[in-house]
Design an enzyme around this catalytic site. Structure first.
Site, PDB file in Angstrom:
ATOM      1  N   CYS A   1       4.342   2.497   4.536  1.00 14.28           N
ATOM      2  CA  CYS A   1       3.738   3.913   4.543  1.00 14.28           C
ATOM      3  C   CYS A   1       2.186   4.181   4.987  1.00 14.28           C
ATOM      4  O   CYS A   1       1.457   3.345   4.249  1.00 14.28           O
ATOM      5  CB  CYS A   1       4.047   4.471   3.334  1.00 14.28           C
ATOM      6  SG  CYS A   1       3.789   6.295   3.281  1.00 14.28           S
ATOM      7  N   VAL A   2       1.948   4.753   6.050  1.00 19.87           N
ATOM      8  CA  VAL A   2       0.462   5.064   6.431  1.00 19.87           C
ATOM      9  C   VAL A   2       0.470   6.659   6.375  1.00 19.87           C
ATOM     10  O   VAL A   2       0.904   7.215   7.051  1.00 19.87           O
ATOM     11  CB  VAL A   2       0.261   4.439   7.699  1.00 19.87           C
ATOM     12  CG1 VAL A   2      -1.260   4.469   7.888  1.00 19.87           C
ATOM     13  CG2 VAL A   2       0.510   2.935   7.704  1.00 19.87           C
ATOM     14  N   ILE A   3      -0.360   7.138   5.335  1.00 19.22           N
ATOM     15  CA  ILE A   3      -0.697   8.566   5.285  1.00 19.22           C
ATOM     16  C   ILE A   3      -2.145   8.883   5.849  1.00 19.22           C
ATOM     17  O   ILE A   3      -3.311   8.345   5.466  1.00 19.22           O
ATOM     18  CB  ILE A   3      -0.620   8.680   3.666  1.00 19.22           C
ATOM     19  CG1 ILE A   3       0.891   8.536   3.283  1.00 19.22           C
ATOM     20  CG2 ILE A   3      -1.132  10.153   3.592  1.00 19.22           C
ATOM     21  CD1 ILE A   3       0.965   8.697   1.735  1.00 19.22           C
TER      22      ILE A   3
ATOM     23  N   PHE B   1       0.958  -1.280   0.011  1.00 16.95           N
ATOM     24  CA  PHE B   1       0.048  -0.103  -0.079  1.00 16.95           C
ATOM     25  C   PHE B   1       0.702   1.269   0.109  1.00 16.95           C
ATOM     26  O   PHE B   1       1.708   1.245   0.797  1.00 16.95           O
ATOM     27  CB  PHE B   1      -0.851   0.122   1.208  1.00 16.95           C
ATOM     28  CG  PHE B   1      -2.058   0.888   1.208  1.00 16.95           C
ATOM     29  CD1 PHE B   1      -3.235   0.493   0.295  1.00 16.95           C
ATOM     30  CD2 PHE B   1      -1.949   2.184   1.682  1.00 16.95           C
ATOM     31  CE1 PHE B   1      -4.255   1.190   0.337  1.00 16.95           C
ATOM     32  CE2 PHE B   1      -3.023   3.136   1.599  1.00 16.95           C
ATOM     33  CZ  PHE B   1      -4.248   2.800   0.771  1.00 16.95           C
TER      34      PHE B   1
ATOM     35  N   ARG C   1      10.716  11.453   4.128  1.00 16.18           N
ATOM     36  CA  ARG C   1      11.268  10.318   5.080  1.00 16.18           C
ATOM     37  C   ARG C   1      11.785   9.206   4.266  1.00 16.18           C
ATOM     38  O   ARG C   1      11.991   8.057   4.950  1.00 16.18           O
ATOM     39  CB  ARG C   1      10.176  10.031   5.995  1.00 16.18           C
ATOM     40  CG  ARG C   1      10.133  11.105   7.115  1.00 16.18           C
ATOM     41  CD  ARG C   1       8.691  10.952   7.929  1.00 16.18           C
ATOM     42  NE  ARG C   1       8.451  12.187   8.831  1.00 16.18           N
ATOM     43  CZ  ARG C   1       8.399  13.432   8.513  1.00 16.18           C
ATOM     44  NH1 ARG C   1       8.209  13.810   7.397  1.00 16.18           N
ATOM     45  NH2 ARG C   1       8.342  14.328   9.304  1.00 16.18           N
TER      46      ARG C   1
ATOM     47  N   HIS D   1      -9.378   5.297  10.834  1.00 18.35           N
ATOM     48  CA  HIS D   1      -8.483   4.268   9.910  1.00 18.35           C
ATOM     49  C   HIS D   1      -7.089   4.416  10.306  1.00 18.35           C
ATOM     50  O   HIS D   1      -6.411   3.442  10.508  1.00 18.35           O
ATOM     51  CB  HIS D   1      -9.027   3.820   8.425  1.00 18.35           C
ATOM     52  CG  HIS D   1      -8.505   2.468   7.989  1.00 18.35           C
ATOM     53  ND1 HIS D   1      -8.727   1.273   8.585  1.00 18.35           N
ATOM     54  CD2 HIS D   1      -7.604   2.363   7.088  1.00 18.35           C
ATOM     55  CE1 HIS D   1      -8.132   0.507   8.044  1.00 18.35           C
ATOM     56  NE2 HIS D   1      -7.327   0.865   7.085  1.00 18.35           N
TER      57      HIS D   1
END
Length: 154
Positions: free
Chosen positions: A84-86, A26, A131, A92
């Site tokens: 990677c979580v945006i 993802f 990052r 969520h």
């Protein structure tokens, strides 16, 4: 007997270490760049390509289970989690960020195995791009912690 080396440089010789990488797909553009940096740094630290297992999972929530499966084999000196979580518009983000982080820590502690957690959590894509060096940093953390645990356990 183990003695602390206060102020000593980290041990970053990766020769002979066996490293596993779990990469979430993802946000693939970001996670692929993290993986590329991680793999390049592991090579620069002397980890042989044949000693690296690189698997992919759908997203950050699936990473801990894959890490657990790798750790359970007993073949690895360290693992790396990449993802990677945006932040989006719903809760969520917090669920994925918190649970993936807790899962990575649990696997590490349950197996006594270092896991460099480079599942980055950001407000937007620009912060994620800023990052991308976290992949390289994770490689260094994995090697340093593997060497530290070898020394402690000797």
């Amino acid at each position: 007997m183990f003695e602390a080396n206060r102020g000593a440089a980290p041990q970053l010789d990766g020769a002979g270490l066996v490293i596993g990488i779990v990469q979430a797909r993802f946000n693939a553009g970001i996670t692929q760049a993290l993986a590329q940096g991680c793999l390049q740094e592991l090579a620069a630290l002397g980890v042989a390509a044949a000693d690296i297992t690189h698997v992919q999972v759908p997203g950050a929530l699936e990473a801990p289970l894959a890490l657990h499966a790798l750790a359970a084999t007993g073949r690895f000196d360290a693992l790396v989690a990449l993802g990677c979580v945006i932040r989006g518009e719903t809760y969520h983000f917090e669920l994925v960020a918190n649970e993936s982080g807790a899962g990575v820590s649990r696997v590490s502690l349950d197996h006594g195995l270092p896991i460099a957690n480079a599942i980055i959590t950001t407000e937007d894509e620009a912060q994620a791009i800023a990052r991308l060096d976290k992949g390289r940093e994770a490689a260094r953390v994995a090697v340093e912690m593997a060497r530290l645990l070898q020394k402690v356990r000797a």
